[in-house]
Design a protein around this motif. Structure first.
Motif, PDB file in Angstrom:
ATOM      1  N   GLY A  49      10.551  -3.639  -0.763  1.00 43.88           N
ATOM      2  CA  GLY A  49      11.128  -4.523   0.232  1.00 43.88           C
ATOM      3  C   GLY A  49      10.373  -4.490   1.542  1.00 43.88           C
ATOM      4  N   PRO A  50      10.759  -5.357   2.497  1.00 38.11           N
ATOM      5  CA  PRO A  50      10.089  -5.389   3.812  1.00 38.11           C
ATOM      6  C   PRO A  50      10.172  -4.071   4.563  1.00 38.11           C
ATOM      7  CG  PRO A  50      11.439  -7.346   3.480  1.00 38.11           C
ATOM      8  CD  PRO A  50      11.784  -6.403   2.381  1.00 38.11           C
ATOM      9  N   PRO A 104       6.353  -8.719   7.504  1.00 39.08           N
ATOM     10  CA  PRO A 104       6.623  -7.939   6.284  1.00 39.08           C
ATOM     11  C   PRO A 104       7.396  -8.779   5.273  1.00 39.08           C
ATOM     12  CG  PRO A 104       7.170  -6.666   8.249  1.00 39.08           C
ATOM     13  CD  PRO A 104       6.919  -8.062   8.716  1.00 39.08           C
ATOM     14  N   THR A 105       7.061  -8.603   4.002  1.00 35.50           N
ATOM     15  CA  THR A 105       7.709  -9.348   2.927  1.00 35.50           C
ATOM     16  C   THR A 105       7.774  -8.478   1.685  1.00 35.50           C
ATOM     17  OG1 THR A 105       7.658 -11.401   1.643  1.00 35.50           O
ATOM     18  CG2 THR A 105       5.545 -10.348   2.113  1.00 35.50           C
ATOM     19  N   SER A 106       8.569  -8.911   0.705  1.00 37.33           N
ATOM     20  CA  SER A 106       8.722  -8.168  -0.538  1.00 37.33           C
ATOM     21  C   SER A 106       7.533  -8.422  -1.451  1.00 37.33           C
ATOM     22  CB  SER A 106      10.013  -8.569  -1.249  1.00 37.33           C
ATOM     23  OG  SER A 106      11.134  -8.279  -0.436  1.00 37.33           O
ATOM     24  N   ALA A 107       7.158  -7.416  -2.254  1.00 38.92           N
ATOM     25  CA  ALA A 107       6.052  -7.540  -3.192  1.00 38.92           C
ATOM     26  C   ALA A 107       6.212  -6.502  -4.294  1.00 38.92           C
ATOM     27  CB  ALA A 107       4.719  -7.375  -2.471  1.00 38.92           C
ATOM     28  N   GLU A 144       0.851  -1.184   0.000  1.00 38.84           N
ATOM     29  CA  GLU A 144       0.000   0.000   0.000  1.00 38.84           C
ATOM     30  C   GLU A 144       0.892   1.240   0.000  1.00 38.84           C
ATOM     31  OE1 GLU A 144      -2.580  -0.221   3.332  1.00 38.84           O
ATOM     32  OE2 GLU A 144      -3.608  -2.041   2.650  1.00 38.84           O
ATOM     33  N   PRO A 145       0.686   2.153  -0.962  1.00 38.79           N
ATOM     34  CA  PRO A 145       1.525   3.371  -0.990  1.00 38.79           C
ATOM     35  C   PRO A 145       1.285   4.226   0.242  1.00 38.79           C
ATOM     36  CG  PRO A 145      -0.261   3.517  -2.586  1.00 38.79           C
ATOM     37  CD  PRO A 145      -0.300   2.119  -2.058  1.00 38.79           C
ATOM     38  N   LYS A 146       2.328   4.880   0.688  1.00 40.68           N
ATOM     39  CA  LYS A 146       2.272   5.692   1.904  1.00 40.68           C
ATOM     40  C   LYS A 146       2.622   7.128   1.541  1.00 40.68           C
ATOM     41  CE  LYS A 146       4.220   5.711   6.591  1.00 40.68           C
ATOM     42  NZ  LYS A 146       5.196   5.025   7.480  1.00 40.68           N
ATOM     43  N   GLY A 147       1.630   8.033   1.633  1.00 44.44           N
ATOM     44  CA  GLY A 147       1.842   9.430   1.263  1.00 44.44           C
ATOM     45  C   GLY A 147       2.144   9.578  -0.219  1.00 44.44           C
ATOM     46  N   GLN A 148       1.351   8.904  -1.072  1.00 40.01           N
ATOM     47  CA  GLN A 148       1.648   8.869  -2.507  1.00 40.01           C
ATOM     48  C   GLN A 148       1.598  10.260  -3.132  1.00 40.01           C
ATOM     49  OE1 GLN A 148      -0.892   6.266  -4.710  1.00 40.01           O
ATOM     50  NE2 GLN A 148       0.209   6.575  -6.661  1.00 40.01           N
ATOM     51  N   SER A 149       0.606  11.069  -2.775  1.00 47.30           N
ATOM     52  CA  SER A 149       0.483  12.395  -3.406  1.00 47.30           C
ATOM     53  C   SER A 149       1.708  13.253  -3.126  1.00 47.30           C
ATOM     54  CB  SER A 149      -0.785  13.084  -2.898  1.00 47.30           C
ATOM     55  OG  SER A 149      -0.727  13.246  -1.482  1.00 47.30           O
ATOM     56  N   ARG A 171       7.553   5.793  -0.924  1.00 49.23           N
ATOM     57  CA  ARG A 171       7.507   5.027   0.334  1.00 49.23           C
ATOM     58  C   ARG A 171       6.177   4.232   0.394  1.00 49.23           C
ATOM     59  NH1 ARG A 171      11.883   6.176  -0.184  1.00 49.23           N
ATOM     60  NH2 ARG A 171      13.347   7.177   1.275  1.00 49.23           N
ATOM     61  N   PHE A 172       6.265   3.049   1.053  1.00 47.87           N
ATOM     62  CA  PHE A 172       5.108   2.139   1.078  1.00 47.87           C
ATOM     63  C   PHE A 172       4.972   1.488   2.452  1.00 47.87           C
ATOM     64  CE2 PHE A 172       6.650   2.360  -3.245  1.00 47.87           C
ATOM     65  CZ  PHE A 172       5.498   2.448  -4.007  1.00 47.87           C
ATOM     66  N   ASP A 173       3.746   1.019   2.704  1.00 45.79           N
ATOM     67  CA  ASP A 173       3.526   0.048   3.781  1.00 45.79           C
ATOM     68  C   ASP A 173       3.765  -1.318   3.160  1.00 45.79           C
ATOM     69  OD1 ASP A 173       2.848   1.892   5.753  1.00 45.79           O
ATOM     70  OD2 ASP A 173       0.733   1.931   5.128  1.00 45.79           O
ATOM     71  N   PRO A 174       4.786  -2.065   3.651  1.00 44.50           N
ATOM     72  CA  PRO A 174       5.153  -3.304   2.973  1.00 44.50           C
ATOM     73  C   PRO A 174       4.033  -4.340   3.020  1.00 44.50           C
ATOM     74  CG  PRO A 174       6.248  -3.183   5.091  1.00 44.50           C
ATOM     75  CD  PRO A 174       5.560  -1.849   4.899  1.00 44.50           C
ATOM     76  N   ALA A 175       4.171  -5.289   2.122  1.00 42.29           N
ATOM     77  CA  ALA A 175       3.222  -6.399   2.110  1.00 42.29           C
ATOM     78  C   ALA A 175       3.480  -7.319   3.298  1.00 42.29           C
ATOM     79  CB  ALA A 175       3.345  -7.167   0.794  1.00 42.29           C
ATOM     80  N   LEU A 176       2.448  -8.076   3.711  1.00 42.58           N
ATOM     81  CA  LEU A 176       2.557  -9.021   4.839  1.00 42.58           C
ATOM     82  C   LEU A 176       2.230 -10.413   4.354  1.00 42.58           C
ATOM     83  CD1 LEU A 176       0.730  -6.973   7.653  1.00 42.58           C
ATOM     84  CD2 LEU A 176       3.183  -7.023   7.145  1.00 42.58           C
ATOM     85  N   ASP A 177       2.909 -11.418   4.949  1.00 39.98           N
ATOM     86  CA  ASP A 177       2.581 -12.805   4.628  1.00 39.98           C
ATOM     87  C   ASP A 177       1.430 -13.278   5.504  1.00 39.98           C
ATOM     88  OD1 ASP A 177       3.738 -13.072   7.096  1.00 39.98           O
ATOM     89  OD2 ASP A 177       5.554 -14.106   6.375  1.00 39.98           O
ATOM     90  N   ASP A 178       1.088 -14.610   5.453  1.00 39.71           N
ATOM     91  CA  ASP A 178      -0.059 -15.128   6.214  1.00 39.71           C
ATOM     92  C   ASP A 178       0.130 -14.940   7.709  1.00 39.71           C
ATOM     93  OD1 ASP A 178      -1.266 -15.862   3.876  1.00 39.71           O
ATOM     94  OD2 ASP A 178      -0.523 -17.932   3.900  1.00 39.71           O
ATOM     95  N   ALA A 179       1.401 -14.973   8.176  1.00 38.74           N
ATOM     96  CA  ALA A 179       1.646 -14.816   9.605  1.00 38.74           C
ATOM     97  C   ALA A 179       1.702 -13.359  10.025  1.00 38.74           C
ATOM     98  CB  ALA A 179       2.956 -15.512   9.995  1.00 38.74           C
TER      99      ALA A 179
END
Length: 213
Positions: A156-157, A199-202, A121-126, A188-196
């Motif tokens: 990245g994470p 944070p993970t790469s996406a 998810e983008p963080k402060g995209q504008s 800058r982004f909120d990183p992706a999360l795995d099932d647990a």
């Protein structure tokens, strides 16, 4: 004689006739009534009813004789006891049959784990998109070059762009390079999360528009 005297004589005669007729009929009615009373008044002596003797009441029913009860049969109290058999060896014990017990119920299956996975998810995209466009390449400004660059980045994470590639060129190498450089420096982004929930790469894609005012 005058006519009035004659009428008066006739009237007087009629009155005498009526009076005589009344006397005669009255005497005849009285005599007839007395005769009828003598004839109808007859004393009739009614005979008294004969008294009939009532028959004597029937004799009471004699009660039936009591039933003959036979005496009970004699009971023989002196009963011989059953013979006792002496055995040298005791009989073998009865076999013990094991009782099968039902198996304990299986423990309930654990509930399925709730997945905590999510995408980038983008963080402060504008804010950072405006900074990328502010760094318009000087060569493109001097040549009046405009265009739209499609980029695909790997986040990245830590939420920063680890790699960038041009997915759709603007037709200008200067703008394409500036787009990937700006994504790696400012995005800058909120990183992706795995099932647990770790944070993970996406991957993430967007388009950057370069337009001169």
């Amino acid at each position: 004689m005058s006519g009035n005297k004659i009428v008066a004589i006739i009237i007087v005669g009629l009155v005498h006739l009526l009076v005589g007729y009344a006397l005669v009929t009255g005497l005849a009615y009285s005599a007839t009534k007395k005769i009828i009373e003598r004839v109808t008044t007859v004393d009739i002596d009614e005979p008294e009813p004969e008294k009939t003797e009532e028959p004597p009441p029937p004799p009471p029913d004699e009660a039936p004789p009591p039933p003959i009860v036979a005496p009970p049969p004699p009971i023989n109290i002196n009963v011989a006891p059953p013979p006792v058999t002496v055995v040298d060896r005791p009989p073998p014990p009865a076999p013990v049959i094991p009782i099968a017990r039902p198996a304990p119920p299986a423990p309930p299956a654990p509930p399925p784990a709730v997945s905590k996975a999510r995408g980038v998810e983008p963080k402060g995209q504008s804010r950072w998109a405006a900074r990328i466009q502010e760094n318009y390449p000087a060569r493109a400004v001097r040549s009046g070059t405009e265009g739209t660059v499609g980029v695909s980045v790997t986040v990245g994470p830590d939420g920063k762009v680890a790699a960038c590639r041009v997915s759709s060129s603007s037709g200008s190498d200067v703008l394409d390079e500036a787009a990937c450089d700006g994504m790696q420096r400012y995005a800058r982004f909120d990183p992706a999360l795995d099932d647990a929930g770790n944070p993970t790469s996406a991957s993430w894609s967007t388009r950057i528009v370069y337009k001169l005012n």
